[in-house]
Design a protein around this motif. Structure first.
Motif, PDB file in Angstrom:
ATOM      1  N   GLN A   1      -7.456  33.698  38.470  1.00 48.41           N
ATOM      2  CA  GLN A   1      -8.390  34.714  37.974  1.00 48.41           C
ATOM      3  C   GLN A   1      -8.302  35.966  38.847  1.00 48.41           C
ATOM      4  O   GLN A   1      -8.432  35.900  40.069  1.00 48.41           O
TER       5      GLN A   1
ATOM      6  N   ALA B   1     -12.211  41.615  40.504  1.00 48.43           N
ATOM      7  CA  ALA B   1     -12.848  42.653  39.698  1.00 48.43           C
ATOM      8  C   ALA B   1     -12.357  44.044  40.075  1.00 48.43           C
ATOM      9  O   ALA B   1     -12.412  44.972  39.259  1.00 48.43           O
TER      10      ALA B   1
ATOM     11  N   TYR C   1      -9.646  41.801  36.620  1.00 51.52           N
ATOM     12  CA  TYR C   1     -10.361  41.061  35.586  1.00 51.52           C
ATOM     13  C   TYR C   1     -10.902  42.041  34.548  1.00 51.52           C
ATOM     14  O   TYR C   1     -11.691  42.936  34.864  1.00 51.52           O
TER      15      TYR C   1
ATOM     16  N   PHE D   1      -8.228  29.709  34.111  1.00 45.47           N
ATOM     17  CA  PHE D   1      -7.188  30.325  34.921  1.00 45.47           C
ATOM     18  C   PHE D   1      -6.449  29.275  35.749  1.00 45.47           C
ATOM     19  O   PHE D   1      -6.947  28.172  35.976  1.00 45.47           O
TER      20      PHE D   1
END
Length: 496
Positions: free
Chosen positions: A317, A320, A336, A361
């Motif tokens: 993953q 951000a 992300y 993920f």
């Protein structure tokens, strides 16, 4: 620079999406109609008109972004449309479908949210159509030279429009029954309604471009015969040879490629089918592949009424925020992102076992198992580390009545015989080899788009189409071309 303090006083505000519960009941675009215009001039005001606008370099089309931002901030829509269309044949496509590498290269993005370049672009394009700023532009005179374009995706369409406007007689050959390539049968309507495509095709017809559908070059017309008919041929068939998943159980019924599944949903929207024969309705769906095509399958399955939908991504993953060491500005970072489809899956809880929204993920498929009738029923997976090696003790299973493989594409599909009949050379990747002028080893035959570049973005496909048109125009005119060539065949996106 319209407002010297705009980037400090005005926060980034994006085109709002319709409520999830509303939009999953139809196939219309996910955005609130008309909600962009009240905010777009203020957003364009955030552009700093930088001395060195890196957004130009990040965009392969070389879009004149600060110029049309300034014009939009003053609500000079006609001039903004002229500047936008000077570098981009189809801004209503890119404004909806491009992941906006220009925004990653925005100077403001060094330490603030970038200018909403993509939203400004689509606002200009839509306003241009509403106000009549995008009329057909037929050539003043014909050259007497002819060109065949094979493939009607964004690269083929861009090449065809540029060559038609230069005065050449152009025919576009498409093996499907409608023009548009993956724009027609591959991109779901909730990402781009087909009326945008149809409107642009009508403009091209009015300019003089001819379209020949349901015609596979190599089968319905021999490739050597086509070459003999025309002064030049442009191959823009895309990279449609999909990648396979070689694991036990792949032969079970109910496991399909994404591009077997998505076109059928588009045909339902076109009115050709009442229900897709691969509909996800009532089924447990697993999508193998974490890219945009997988997200398109996700949004489609949700709209078809799947019992559950899970998307597997072999990568961990993302964070951000941008990793400044690995992917420094102005490169396009892997962060992300929450697409409309992922937002829908998250809010509707289509995959309770997922890590985030509908995605698992760092997940790798081990095998499939099925029932006594030979139909897939379960997918067996394992977590992997950063080197994609299995992590011991992490095996698990997911219910799976329908599995969709969205693993990308390796190169052009050779089954029609086009490449082999002409004797076109391929490179080590399996894509069409070409020289610095986009020419193949066969005289008069050129290649553009994903068929030669490999799987890429729509904005690169349009740039390739414009560049190959300039190369063909030089051949046919015996000298220089007035057509723009924004990229060369060996150019690639900015990387660290």
């Amino acid at each position: 620079m319209a407002d010297p303090k705009g980037f400090m006083s005005t926060p980034r505000e994006e085109w709002p999406r319709r409520p999830v519960e509303e939009r999953v009941r139809d196939w219309n675009e996910v955005y609130v109609p008309g909600a962009l215009l009240p905010i777009i001039s203020r957003q364009a005001n955030r552009c700093m008109d930088c001395g060195i606008p890196f957004c130009h370099e990040a965009c392969p089309l070389g879009n004149l972004i600060p110029e049309w931002n300034g014009l939009v901030s003053r609500e000079d829509w006609r001039a903004a449309s002229d500047r936008l269309h000077a570098t981009n044949n189809f801004p209503e496509f890119t404004g909806r479908l491009c992941p906006a590498p220009c925004e990653a290269g925005c100077v403001l993005a060094i330490n603030q949210p970038a200018v909403t370049i993509k939203n400004v672009e689509v606002a200009i394009a839509d306003r241009a159509w509403e106000e009549g700023f995008a009329p057909p532009r037929p050539p003043e005179r014909l050259s007497g030279r002819t060109v065949a374009v094979v493939g009607s995706g964004p690269a083929g369409l861009a090449a065809a429009q540029q060559l038609t406007r230069a005065g050449h007689t152009v025919a576009v050959y498409e093996r499907a029954d409608r023009v548009g390539g993956l724009l027609r049968y591959g991109i779901p309507a909730f990402k781009m309604e087909k009326r945008h495509l149809d409107r642009r095709l009508e403009q091209m017809r009015a300019e003089g471009t001819k379209f020949r559908t349901s015609t596979a070059i190599g089968k319905d017309i021999g490739a050597t015969e086509l070459r003999a008919r025309y002064d030049a041929v442009v191959i823009a068939t895309g990279a449609t040879a999909w990648r396979e998943l070689d694991v036990p159980g792949r032969e079970l019924a109910g496991i399909h490629q994404a591009m077997e599944y998505l076109p059928l949903a588009d045909r339902v929207c076109e009115g050709d089918l009442e229900v897709s024969p691969l509909s996800a309705a009532g089924k447990h769906v697993v999508i193998v592949g974490g890219g945009d095509t997988g997200a398109d399958c996700l949004g489609t399955a949700v709209r078809e009424g799947a019992a559950s939908v899970t998307q597997l991504d072999i990568y961990p993953q993302p964070n951000a925020a941008r990793n400044e060491d690995a992917e420094p500005w102005p490169t396009y970072p892997k962060i992300y992102r929450l697409s409309g489809a992922h937002e829908e899956a998250r809010d509707l809880r289509t995959a309770p076992a997922a890590d985030a929204d509908a995605r698992l993920f760092a997940a790798s498929t081990l095998r499939f198992t099925g029932d006594d009738d030979g139909h897939v029923r379960r997918l067996h997976l394992v977590e992997v580390d950063e080197r994609r090696q299995p992590v011991s003790g992490t095996g698990r299973t997911l219910p799976a009545d329908l599995v969709l493989l969205a693993l990308g594409f390796s190169g052009p599909d050779r089954r029609d015989g086009l490449i082999d009949q002409l004797g076109i050379a391929l490179d080590a990747r399996g894509t069409i080899a070409r020289d610095e002028d986009f020419a193949t080893n066969v005289p008069g035959v050129y290649a553009a788009g994903d068929a030669a570049r490999g799987q890429s973005l729509i904005v690169w496909a349009i740039a390739e189409g414009r560049s190959v048109a300039a190369a063909v125009d030089r051949l046919l005119s015996g000298g220089a071309s007035r057509l723009s060539a924004p990229i060369g065949p060996y150019d690639r996106p900015m990387r660290a």
